[in-house]
Design a protein around this motif. Sequence first.
Motif, PDB file in Angstrom:
ATOM      1  N   TYR A   1      -9.258   5.290  -1.969  1.00 38.97           N
ATOM      2  CA  TYR A   1      -9.639   4.154  -2.814  1.00 38.97           C
ATOM      3  C   TYR A   1     -10.024   4.624  -4.214  1.00 38.97           C
ATOM      4  O   TYR A   1      -9.650   4.003  -5.223  1.00 38.97           O
ATOM      5  CB  TYR A   1     -10.795   3.426  -2.139  1.00 38.97           C
TER       6      TYR A   1
ATOM      7  N   PHE B   1     -10.681   6.758   3.573  1.00 40.67           N
ATOM      8  CA  PHE B   1     -10.425   5.547   2.795  1.00 40.67           C
ATOM      9  C   PHE B   1     -11.132   5.610   1.442  1.00 40.67           C
ATOM     10  O   PHE B   1     -10.556   5.212   0.422  1.00 40.67           O
ATOM     11  CB  PHE B   1     -10.893   4.307   3.561  1.00 40.67           C
TER      12      PHE B   1
ATOM     13  N   ILE C   1       0.820  -1.212   0.000  1.00 39.57           N
ATOM     14  CA  ILE C   1       0.000   0.000   0.000  1.00 39.57           C
ATOM     15  C   ILE C   1       0.853   1.261   0.000  1.00 39.57           C
ATOM     16  O   ILE C   1       0.385   2.340  -0.372  1.00 39.57           O
ATOM     17  CB  ILE C   1      -0.949  -0.013   1.228  1.00 39.57           C
TER      18      ILE C   1
ATOM     19  N   ARG D   1      -8.592  -5.110   5.727  1.00 39.95           N
ATOM     20  CA  ARG D   1      -9.729  -4.274   6.126  1.00 39.95           C
ATOM     21  C   ARG D   1     -11.019  -5.079   6.267  1.00 39.95           C
ATOM     22  O   ARG D   1     -11.869  -4.739   7.109  1.00 39.95           O
ATOM     23  CB  ARG D   1      -9.918  -3.155   5.093  1.00 39.95           C
TER      24      ARG D   1
ATOM     25  N   VAL E   1      -6.858   5.645  -6.138  1.00 41.30           N
ATOM     26  CA  VAL E   1      -6.091   4.502  -6.638  1.00 41.30           C
ATOM     27  C   VAL E   1      -6.652   4.038  -7.979  1.00 41.30           C
ATOM     28  O   VAL E   1      -5.895   3.745  -8.918  1.00 41.30           O
ATOM     29  CB  VAL E   1      -6.090   3.354  -5.610  1.00 41.30           C
TER      30      VAL E   1
ATOM     31  N   LEU F   1      -6.542   6.331   7.203  1.00 42.62           N
ATOM     32  CA  LEU F   1      -7.408   5.398   6.485  1.00 42.62           C
ATOM     33  C   LEU F   1      -8.406   4.709   7.407  1.00 42.62           C
ATOM     34  O   LEU F   1      -9.311   4.023   6.930  1.00 42.62           O
ATOM     35  CB  LEU F   1      -6.579   4.356   5.739  1.00 42.62           C
TER      36      LEU F   1
ATOM     37  N   LEU G   1      -4.285  -4.727  -6.707  1.00 41.87           N
ATOM     38  CA  LEU G   1      -4.567  -3.581  -5.849  1.00 41.87           C
ATOM     39  C   LEU G   1      -5.453  -3.962  -4.670  1.00 41.87           C
ATOM     40  O   LEU G   1      -5.249  -3.491  -3.543  1.00 41.87           O
ATOM     41  CB  LEU G   1      -5.221  -2.466  -6.669  1.00 41.87           C
ATOM     42  N   TRP G   2      -6.434  -4.796  -4.897  1.00 43.31           N
ATOM     43  CA  TRP G   2      -7.304  -5.234  -3.801  1.00 43.31           C
ATOM     44  C   TRP G   2      -6.511  -5.981  -2.730  1.00 43.31           C
ATOM     45  O   TRP G   2      -6.826  -5.875  -1.539  1.00 43.31           O
ATOM     46  CB  TRP G   2      -8.424  -6.115  -4.349  1.00 43.31           C
TER      47      TRP G   2
ATOM     48  N   LEU H   1      -5.127  -3.235  -0.687  1.00 45.73           N
ATOM     49  CA  LEU H   1      -6.068  -2.292  -0.086  1.00 45.73           C
ATOM     50  C   LEU H   1      -7.088  -2.920   0.852  1.00 45.73           C
ATOM     51  O   LEU H   1      -7.509  -2.279   1.829  1.00 45.73           O
ATOM     52  CB  LEU H   1      -6.832  -1.557  -1.195  1.00 45.73           C
TER      53      LEU H   1
ATOM     54  N   LEU I   1       1.097   3.512  -3.139  1.00 44.11           N
ATOM     55  CA  LEU I   1      -0.218   4.094  -3.414  1.00 44.11           C
ATOM     56  C   LEU I   1      -0.467   5.291  -2.505  1.00 44.11           C
ATOM     57  O   LEU I   1      -1.001   6.323  -2.937  1.00 44.11           O
ATOM     58  CB  LEU I   1      -1.306   3.041  -3.215  1.00 44.11           C
TER      59      LEU I   1
END
Length: 316
Positions: free
Chosen positions: A213, A209, A156, A243, A216, A203, A235-236, A239, A159
């Motif tokens: 998000y 967030f 992360i 979470r 990104v 975040l 990316l997921w 990210l 990013l």
Amino acid sequence: MAALPTSPSSYDGRFYDGANGVLDAELHDDAAASMHTSGAAGGAASMEPAYGDLAAETVSFDEGGERSFGAAAMSLEDSQSGALAMQASARRKQKRFKAMNTDVAEVVVSKAWVEATFDGLVDPLAGDRIGPEGLVELLCALDERRGAPDYFLSSIAPLLLGWAVNAAHAGVFRFHEFMSFESLGVQSLDDLDSLLDTLLGRLESADAFTAFYKYVFASHARGRKSVPVETAVRLWNALLLNRFSSATLFVNEFMRVQLEQQKCSVINLDQWMLLPEFLANCDKPCWLLNFKFDAPWPVLFDDFVVFATEMNHMAG
């Protein structure tokens, strides 16, 4: 040699909120307070490493502040292929980093830390930006400073750095974008590390967030309405996995099947933006029993519910 100041120059610096198109003054205040605490005690410090298999390299600055290389520096012939970033060894990263990871006051004469760092990391082929190789060097420098491999190209961290200065393209920093770190109070590697910690803390706010998000997606779509599904999955992983508890099943199991069976090639903005809300619902007790297929979710999410139901039945 003149030492760098221990506090940032005054400015009206604020973080860009990609979702609402506004600037977040509170985020800057949090970052500045955090960085001033660590920066004043230790002074300014510099950085580097890289992605190329080069011999030991020495980097210095002459009295005019210009960057020069010692006798053991790489030749231009070593970088002409353009594959420099992908063929580097970890040993070269650390050697090059150590050459520049001395007190900035000892190396920089007329340039601020941020500008000197940009010069040290700039893509030698493009000449006006920091690309993937330079970004890897920066992350390795941060890792060495932290004493732990926390930051890497698919984490992360890059990013967050892009979001902090509203970089237009993911993994690329043009000069004016990178110089924005100076406006955010970054004058050393420790300051940059503190900035990342501050951003990670922010975040925890749902609004922050969401703004991050959305940024990104935009920085990877580059004006298009979708991103390749492989990009979205990568990316997921950075990210969402920490979470949402249901993110692992969706990203690493369900989406893997989608890729293998070529059922999905791109992820559009609606799918991208709705996924966090959808996963939050999936984290609730008995979510499968309560899921309504007539709800306005993308078809991809309906398919995931079918997949998760089948996985539950197989598990007994």
